[in-house]
Design an enzyme around this catalytic site. Structure first.
Site: not given
Length: 446
Positions: A320, A347-349, A352
């Protein structure tokens, strides 16, 4: 475009019709010029709506503050009142001759690769790395560290990224790509409104944040999630605990024939296979999407990557914080003078939750028309989406979310965590079990 329109667009993009979504609260919650709150509410809202559709629910609801709090999950996760350390001492931003570069050294082999690339000895400290970067251009550091097998990213402006060939490759991909890859009988879901994924079996071959958040989200909606790790693979200890609620954990060494055979047996009984290995890594072991569909007709394969599966950076390692650096987010946040990241690993969350949405959209299509399906999402494509949402007036400080936290006993101690967001017909998703110890369970379905 508002949250409801964004969610309807995701439904149309994946070929499904979503039940109505009610959105409460509003922007802004998190301190950023980027509309992180909108991205949070839309990605969580899409998951909640598709889950409602699978379970026969009538009313899906997401609160903007709750969704934004979920994006801050690792900031509030504690074990016996102590927040685990997530960053290596050498991870961070370094000034160069012509700008800034970020090194990601949370895994030991990435740290060692960065030090070797910079001509430093093992065990070199941050001051030595600072001096080494100061004498090079940002692009030089990015290139030599990447060539050595490490993880680095030069800070680019949005204008720089817009003319980059990898940006062009990413822009041609849907935000959530859903394609049919094989045959399989239609399978009617057996879940209910409060547990829409009851009976769905999920294999989790992911690490760090985006993939584990996707599978933790599926677990919160009732799926049986088995995480497949290995003793020799590095982990970030706090993250591997905080993202493992509701899952079981087994170890398989895929470098051995026995490990490969055991994974094939698990695939034969799975509904969803989620992986975040670099593109091509699992294909080399016989677990590419088409192979998975032959082993288990009707499977849903979910692939998460940093930069997508096409373009010159398709195989590049990424996280991220690195994607924020290359795509202009960190540059704009700091007004071009120094990097300023988003207030969350957004960006990760978001990726996901979008991966979890894609998995459930594929299950919806499987129930309607059969088939085996592939879902593809990437951090870089999510970054383009976030950029497209426009800008907000930046707030100062962080939101108070004490009322959104819960506690649970675990083998590690008393855990404090952010509750799963969203609701279906008034019922909230939840995790039935605490995080397990790594490799605690056998490689078998239950």
């Amino acid at each position: 475009m508002n949250v409801e329109e964004l969610v309807r667009g995701l439904g149309a993009e994946t070929g499904i019709e979503l039940p109505p979504l009610r959105v409460t609260g509003g922007d802004p919650v998190l301190p950023s010029v980027f509309r992180v709150d909108t991205a949070a509410a839309a990605s969580v809202g899409a998951v909640t709506a598709v889950a409602a559709g699978l379970g026969g629910g009538n009313r899906a609801e997401v609160d903007v503050r709750e969704a934004a709090a979920a994006f801050l999950d690792e900031h509030h996760f504690m074990i016996d009142g102590v927040r685990p350390t997530a960053w290596s001492p050498l991870s961070g931003d370094y000034r160069t001759i012509d700008g800034w570069v970020r090194l990601h050294c949370n895994f030991d082999h990435h740290r060692d690769a960065a030090l070797a690339a910079l001509g430093l000895s093992p065990g070199a400290d941050r001051e030595a790395v600072t001096r080494a970067c100061a004498g090079r251009t940002a692009l030089e550091v990015e290139e030599v560290v990447t060539a050595e097998g490490g993880c680095a990213a030069r800070m680019r402006s949005g204008a720089d990224w817009r003319v980059h060939p990898q940006r062009a490759a990413v822009a041609h991909s849907p935000l959530v790509s859903l394609t049919r890859i094989g045959d399989g009988q239609a399978q009617t879901p057996s879940g209910t409104a409060d547990r829409p994924l009851d009976g769905v079996r999920v294999l989790d071959l992911t690490r760090v944040i985006a993939g584990p958040v996707a599978t933790r989200t599926l677990a919160a909606h009732g799926a049986r999630v088995l995480r497949v790790g290995a003793g020799h693979l590095p982990e970030v200890s706090g993250l591997v605990v905080g993202t493992a609620f509701g899952k079981r954990s087994c170890h398989l060494d895929l470098r051995t024939g026995r490990g490969v055979s055991a994974l094939r047996d698990l695939v034969a009984g799975a509904d969803v296979f989620v992986q975040s290995y670099r593109p091509g890594a699992l294909e080399a072991l016989g677990f590419g999407p088409e192979e998975l569909a032959r082993i288990r007709p009707g499977i849903v394969c979910v692939d998460l990557s940093a930069y997508g599966t096409h373009g010159p950076w398709a195989g590049r390692r990424g996280f991220d914080s690195l994607v924020q650096m290359v795509c202009g987010i960190a540059h704009e946040g700091g007004d071009g003078t120094e990097p300023r990241p988003l207030p969350a690993q957004a960006l990760d969350h978001a990726t996901g939750y979008l991966a979890a949405f894609g998995a459930m959209a594929a299950l919806t299509r499987r129930a309607r028309e059969g088939g085996s399906w592939r879902v593809e999402v990437s951090l870089a494509r999510t970054a383009l989406w976030l950029d497209s949402l426009g800008r907000a007036r930046a707030q100062e400080g962080t939101p108070e979310i004490a009322d959104l936290l819960d506690e649970m006993d675990s083998p590690f101690g008393r855990l404090t965590y952010v509750r799963a967001p969203g609701s279906i017909d008034g019922a909230r998703p939840y995790w039935e079990s605490p995080p397990p110890r790594q490799g605690e369970h056998p490689p078998a379905w239950w």
